[in-house]
Design a protein around this motif. Structure first.
Motif, mmCIF file in Angstrom:
data_model
loop_
_atom_site.group_PDB
_atom_site.id
_atom_site.type_symbol
_atom_site.label_atom_id
_atom_site.label_comp_id
_atom_site.label_asym_id
_atom_site.label_seq_id
_atom_site.Cartn_x
_atom_site.Cartn_y
_atom_site.Cartn_z
ATOM 1 N N MET A 114 110.668 25.100 16.752
ATOM 2 C CA MET A 114 109.255 25.079 16.428
ATOM 3 C C MET A 114 108.399 24.913 17.679
ATOM 4 N N LYS A 115 108.903 24.107 18.643
ATOM 5 C CA LYS A 115 108.116 23.882 19.860
ATOM 6 C C LYS A 115 107.989 25.162 20.680
ATOM 7 N N TYR A 116 108.994 26.055 20.630
ATOM 8 C CA TYR A 116 108.907 27.326 21.344
ATOM 9 C C TYR A 116 107.867 28.246 20.709
ATOM 10 N N LEU A 117 107.816 28.227 19.407
ATOM 11 C CA LEU A 117 106.846 29.037 18.688
ATOM 12 C C LEU A 117 105.422 28.571 18.985
ATOM 13 N N TYR A 118 105.213 27.260 18.973
ATOM 14 C CA TYR A 118 103.899 26.684 19.250
ATOM 15 C C TYR A 118 103.476 26.975 20.688
ATOM 16 N N SER A 119 104.409 26.830 21.610
ATOM 17 C CA SER A 119 104.121 27.067 23.019
ATOM 18 C C SER A 119 103.771 28.530 23.283
ATOM 19 N N SER A 120 104.557 29.427 22.732
ATOM 20 C CA SER A 120 104.277 30.848 22.942
ATOM 21 C C SER A 120 103.007 31.272 22.214
ATOM 22 N N ALA A 121 102.701 30.630 21.081
ATOM 23 C CA ALA A 121 101.468 30.950 20.358
ATOM 24 C C ALA A 121 100.240 30.598 21.191
ATOM 25 N N ILE A 122 100.287 29.476 21.890
ATOM 26 C CA ILE A 122 99.160 29.083 22.745
ATOM 27 C C ILE A 122 98.947 30.121 23.842
ATOM 28 N N ILE A 123 100.032 30.526 24.483
ATOM 29 C CA ILE A 123 99.928 31.500 25.574
ATOM 30 C C ILE A 123 99.428 32.842 25.052
ATOM 31 N N LEU A 124 99.979 33.287 23.913
ATOM 32 C CA LEU A 124 99.562 34.565 23.352
ATOM 33 C C LEU A 124 98.128 34.530 22.831
ATOM 34 N N LEU A 125 97.694 33.386 22.307
ATOM 35 C CA LEU A 125 96.302 33.264 21.876
ATOM 36 C C LEU A 125 95.336 33.353 23.062
ATOM 37 N N CYS A 126 95.712 32.758 24.179
ATOM 38 C CA CYS A 126 94.884 32.870 25.382
ATOM 39 C C CYS A 126 94.806 34.318 25.852
ATOM 40 N N LEU A 127 95.938 35.018 25.786
ATOM 41 C CA LEU A 127 95.948 36.428 26.167
ATOM 42 C C LEU A 127 95.126 37.266 25.196
ATOM 43 N N MET A 158 94.814 33.558 32.166
ATOM 44 C CA MET A 158 95.227 32.381 32.943
ATOM 45 C C MET A 158 94.051 31.444 33.188
ATOM 46 N N LEU A 159 92.866 31.995 33.411
ATOM 47 C CA LEU A 159 91.683 31.146 33.595
ATOM 48 C C LEU A 159 91.342 30.393 32.307
ATOM 49 N N ILE A 160 91.460 31.067 31.171
ATOM 50 C CA ILE A 160 91.210 30.401 29.887
ATOM 51 C C ILE A 160 92.221 29.286 29.673
ATOM 52 N N LEU A 161 93.478 29.577 29.966
ATOM 53 C CA LEU A 161 94.521 28.554 29.820
ATOM 54 C C LEU A 161 94.278 27.384 30.770
ATOM 55 N N LEU A 162 93.834 27.676 31.988
ATOM 56 C CA LEU A 162 93.521 26.614 32.939
ATOM 57 C C LEU A 162 92.383 25.751 32.432
ATOM 58 N N LEU A 163 91.346 26.373 31.875
ATOM 59 C CA LEU A 163 90.235 25.598 31.323
ATOM 60 C C LEU A 163 90.688 24.723 30.149
ATOM 61 N N LEU A 164 91.578 25.263 29.319
ATOM 62 C CA LEU A 164 92.094 24.465 28.206
ATOM 63 C C LEU A 164 92.927 23.279 28.701
ATOM 64 N N LEU A 165 93.693 23.507 29.762
ATOM 65 C CA LEU A 165 94.483 22.412 30.321
ATOM 66 C C LEU A 165 93.606 21.362 30.990
ATOM 67 N N LEU A 166 92.610 21.802 31.741
ATOM 68 C CA LEU A 166 91.728 20.858 32.432
ATOM 69 C C LEU A 166 90.858 20.064 31.462
ATOM 70 N N SER A 167 90.468 20.699 30.361
ATOM 71 C CA SER A 167 89.632 19.988 29.393
ATOM 72 C C SER A 167 90.439 19.055 28.496
ATOM 73 N N GLY A 168 91.753 19.214 28.499
ATOM 74 C CA GLY A 168 92.594 18.344 27.698
ATOM 75 C C GLY A 168 92.840 18.848 26.285
ATOM 76 N N VAL A 169 92.324 20.023 25.955
ATOM 77 C CA VAL A 169 92.555 20.593 24.633
ATOM 78 C C VAL A 169 94.039 20.923 24.463
ATOM 79 N N VAL A 170 94.639 21.456 25.523
ATOM 80 C CA VAL A 170 96.066 21.757 25.533
ATOM 81 C C VAL A 170 96.719 20.843 26.559
#
Length: 117
Positions: free
Chosen positions: A1-14, A35-47
């Motif tokens: 399940m954790k692989y599905l959730y992780s890949s879903a986050i990356i694919l949603l950003c794409l 990658m910029l969207i993912l970086l913003l999500l990581l920096l904001s603490g959402v992900v």
């Protein structure tokens, strides 16, 4: 399940990056925007980092494979590089050097100005 959730986050950003790229009709590369969207999500603490780790770690292990074609291209064109090496050296040294000097002189000019109101 954790692989599905992780890949879903990356694919949603794409997917979001692809949508935004089409919406604003920008020539900006979609993977870079993702990658910029993912970086913003990581920096904001959402992900959180631990949410991406299951899918990102295997991808990072295979990352050198993506650089092999560039290395092969350099090896294939060694004769061309050998023929134009003086021009390449000039471009690799003088263009960045002149850019840095130009930017430094512009900054020095604007720092030296006094705004009298």
């Amino acid at each position: 399940m954790k692989y599905l959730y992780s890949s879903a986050i990356i694919l949603l950003c794409l997917g979001l990056a692809k949508f935004l790229s089409n919406l604003i009709d920008s020539p900006f590369p979609t993977p870079l925007l993702a990658m910029l969207i993912l970086l913003l999500l990581l920096l904001s603490g959402v992900v959180k980092e631990h949410q991406l780790k299951p899918c990102a770690s295997p991808l990072l292990n295979f990352m050198p494979i993506f650089f092999i074609p560039a290395g092969v291209g350099i090896i294939e064109h060694l004769t061309l590089i050998g023929h134009y090496w003086p021009l390449l050296i000039c471009v690799l040294i003088f263009v960045p050097l002149t850019s840095v000097l130009l930017i430094a002189s512009i900054i020095a000019y604007f720092r030296g100005r006094h705004n009298d109101i």
